[in-house]
Design an enzyme around this catalytic site. Structure first.
Site, short mmCIF file in Angstrom:
data_model
loop_
_atom_site.label_atom_id
_atom_site.label_comp_id
_atom_site.label_asym_id
_atom_site.label_seq_id
_atom_site.Cartn_x
_atom_site.Cartn_y
_atom_site.Cartn_z
CD GLU A 1 63.66 56.15 59.39
OE1 GLU A 1 63.12 55.29 58.69
OE2 GLU A 1 64.43 55.86 60.33
NE ARG B 1 69.81 52.72 57.80
CZ ARG B 1 69.71 51.88 58.84
NH1 ARG B 1 68.60 51.17 59.00
NH2 ARG B 1 70.69 51.75 59.70
CG HIS C 1 64.15 52.58 62.11
ND1 HIS C 1 64.82 53.33 61.17
CD2 HIS C 1 64.92 51.50 62.34
CE1 HIS C 1 65.96 52.72 60.87
NE2 HIS C 1 66.04 51.61 61.57
P1 NAD Z 1 74.75 42.78 56.03
O1 NAD Z 1 75.90 43.67 55.75
O2 NAD Z 1 74.96 41.51 56.78
O3 NAD Z 1 74.01 42.41 54.65
C1 NAD Z 1 73.78 43.32 53.64
C2 NAD Z 1 73.82 42.56 52.33
O4 NAD Z 1 73.51 43.47 51.27
C3 NAD Z 1 75.19 41.96 52.03
O5 NAD Z 1 75.07 40.60 51.68
C4 NAD Z 1 75.68 42.79 50.85
O6 NAD Z 1 76.51 42.04 49.96
C5 NAD Z 1 74.37 43.18 50.19
N1 NAD Z 1 74.52 44.31 49.27
C6 NAD Z 1 75.40 45.34 49.30
N2 NAD Z 1 75.23 46.15 48.23
C7 NAD Z 1 74.22 45.60 47.51
C8 NAD Z 1 73.58 45.96 46.28
N3 NAD Z 1 73.99 47.04 45.59
N4 NAD Z 1 72.60 45.17 45.83
C9 NAD Z 1 72.21 44.05 46.52
N5 NAD Z 1 72.77 43.66 47.69
C10 NAD Z 1 73.76 44.43 48.17
O7 NAD Z 1 73.67 43.70 56.77
P2 NAD Z 1 72.44 43.22 57.68
O8 NAD Z 1 72.88 43.15 59.09
O9 NAD Z 1 71.79 42.05 57.05
O10 NAD Z 1 71.50 44.51 57.55
C11 NAD Z 1 70.87 44.84 56.33
C12 NAD Z 1 70.27 46.23 56.44
O11 NAD Z 1 69.20 46.19 57.41
C13 NAD Z 1 71.24 47.28 57.01
O12 NAD Z 1 71.98 47.88 55.98
C14 NAD Z 1 70.31 48.27 57.66
O13 NAD Z 1 70.07 49.30 56.75
C15 NAD Z 1 69.03 47.50 57.92
N6 NAD Z 1 68.67 47.39 59.34
C16 NAD Z 1 67.43 47.82 59.71
C17 NAD Z 1 67.04 47.72 61.05
C18 NAD Z 1 65.68 48.17 61.52
O14 NAD Z 1 65.45 48.29 62.73
N7 NAD Z 1 64.73 48.40 60.65
C19 NAD Z 1 67.95 47.20 61.98
C20 NAD Z 1 69.20 46.74 61.54
C21 NAD Z 1 69.55 46.85 60.21
#
Ligand code: NAD
Length: 344
Positions: free
Chosen positions: A263, A234, A295
């Site tokens: 964005e 993000r 994105h």
């Molecule tokens: P997920 O929930 O499986 O994993 C997120 C991880 O972050 C978890 O392990 C959680 O414990 C950890 N976390 C939470 N708070 C934290 C902190 N303060 N410090 C460190 N780690 C922390 O999510 P995911 O499916 O792996 O997705 C991760 C991120 O990717 C989403 O939040 C989303 O913003 C982003 N995303 C981007 C796209 C894109 O097209 N660019 C697509 C999907 C997801």
């Protein structure tokens, strides 16, 4: 069931039409994003379907509730664009918790390789029959240290990919994953060590108050000279002004951004005929060592299919059983608090 579908792109329709037909859901596709000005379009629908840059703030939620639009189906995993506390007790909010962690993790590696092997430069050169190699020297990934912040679904796939390249992983997560740390090539640590020792830093945590600007001036100060910053999570995880200063001062070796803090008015749209008002983004894009994609990391055929199928199933299962495993906050029941992407 009738659902108003906001921020529609041509690539959304085939899979949503297919699964909508299968589950008896009619989608009305609107190109506009959902916000306070467009919320009236949802009048007469059972629910709305939104993506990452639709605005679901308190005013939008109140108006949806007044119009008896009960369901908000997010066709994405992150929900930082929804005022979840306000939604509690007013709307049923569903999301797609996972659609293809591979899509995002693989795009992250694609960006990293393109950047450090100067593929973006070489592509343009060879199209102009310029076959000079000057200025295209890269570096091996093998043996380098990658800092992975957030080891959830995407972060863990990215760790696997990096291990395939023979990289060492320093991981940071508020809730470390069991069994990932092998005490050797993959090790959990604190942010201090991760910043100090990583050649590459990749962000895979959600955007929360705690992670907002997790890469800021202070963090960049602690990094190795020449560090490569990857953000496919993000935009607001990175302070874009601090990133730009880090690049100008040569502290940051390269940056690959699939997301950007501001964005929402730019990404996903063709702005090629417009003057870009955002000076920070314009300056970042002008840098030879910055790659920006719009994105795009999620955009694979597999992910689009999974997004449509899960979104349609969320709506269908909820409307028949009154429950859905992918519901974020319940419309009734006891008070809940949303934190770190989880509901308590
Ligand atoms: P997920 O929930 O499986 O994993 C997120 C991880 O972050 C978890 O392990 C959680 O414990 C950890 N976390 C939470 N708070 C934290 C902190 N303060 N410090 C460190 N780690 C922390 O999510 P995911 O499916 O792996 O997705 C991760 C991120 O990717 C989403 O939040 C989303 O913003 C982003 N995303 C981007 C796209 C894109 O097209 N660019 C697509 C999907 C997801």
């Amino acid at each position: 069931m009738k659902i108003a579908f906001f921020d529609t792109k041509p690539y959304d329709k085939p899979s949503f039409d297919k699964y909508g037909k299968e589950y008896g859901i009619d989608f009305k596709y609107f190109e506009t994003k959902l916000n306070e000005d467009t919320v009236e379009l949802a009048h007469g629908y059972d629910g709305v379907c939104v993506f990452v840059n639709d605005t679901v703030n308190a005013a939008v939620i109140d108006r949806l509730e007044e119009m008896n639009v009960r369901m908000l189906a997010l066709r994405c995993a992150g929900f930082n664009n929804v005022d979840m506390k306000h939604a509690f007790g007013r709307l049923h909010v569903f999301r797609v918790p996972a659609y293809s962690p591979y899509a995002v993790a693989e795009h992250t590696m694609a960006l990293l390789l393109a950047s450090i092997r100067r593929i973006h430069k070489a592509y343009i050169r060879s199209r102009d029959f310029n076959f000079s190699l000057s200025g295209l020297t890269g570096f091996d990934l093998h043996g380098k240290t990658v800092g992975v912040i957030g080891t959830g679904k995407i972060g863990r796939v990215f760790v696997d990919i990096c291990r395939g390249f023979g990289m060492n992983v320093l991981a940071f997560d508020k809730y470390p994953a069991e069994g990932l740390d092998n005490g050797d090539t993959i090790r959990y640590t604190d942010l201090e060590e991760l910043f100090a020792k990583s050649d590459i830093i990749s962000l895979h945590c959600p955007l929360t108050d705690e992670t907002h600007h997790i890469i800021d001036e202070e963090a960049i100060e602690k990094c190795k000279k020449g560090v490569v910053i990857l953000n496919t999570s993000r935009g607001a995880l990175v302070d874009a002004q601090a990133l730009l200063e880090g690049i100008k001062s040569r502290k940051i070796g390269a940056a690959c951004l699939d997301v950007y803090e501001e964005e929402s008015d730019l990404f996903f749209e063709d702005n090629s005929g417009h003057i870009l008002d955002d000076d920070i983004l314009a300056r970042l894009i002008s840098m030879p060592n910055v790659i920006v994609t719009s994105h795009q990391a999620f955009l694979t055929q597999e992910a689009l299919e999974n997004i449509a199928e899960t979104t349609v199933r969320n709506l269908s299962v909820f409307s028949t059983t009154g429950q859905c495993e992918n519901e974020l906050c319940y419309r009734g029941g006891t008070a809940k608090d949303c934190k770190d992407g989880k509901c308590f």
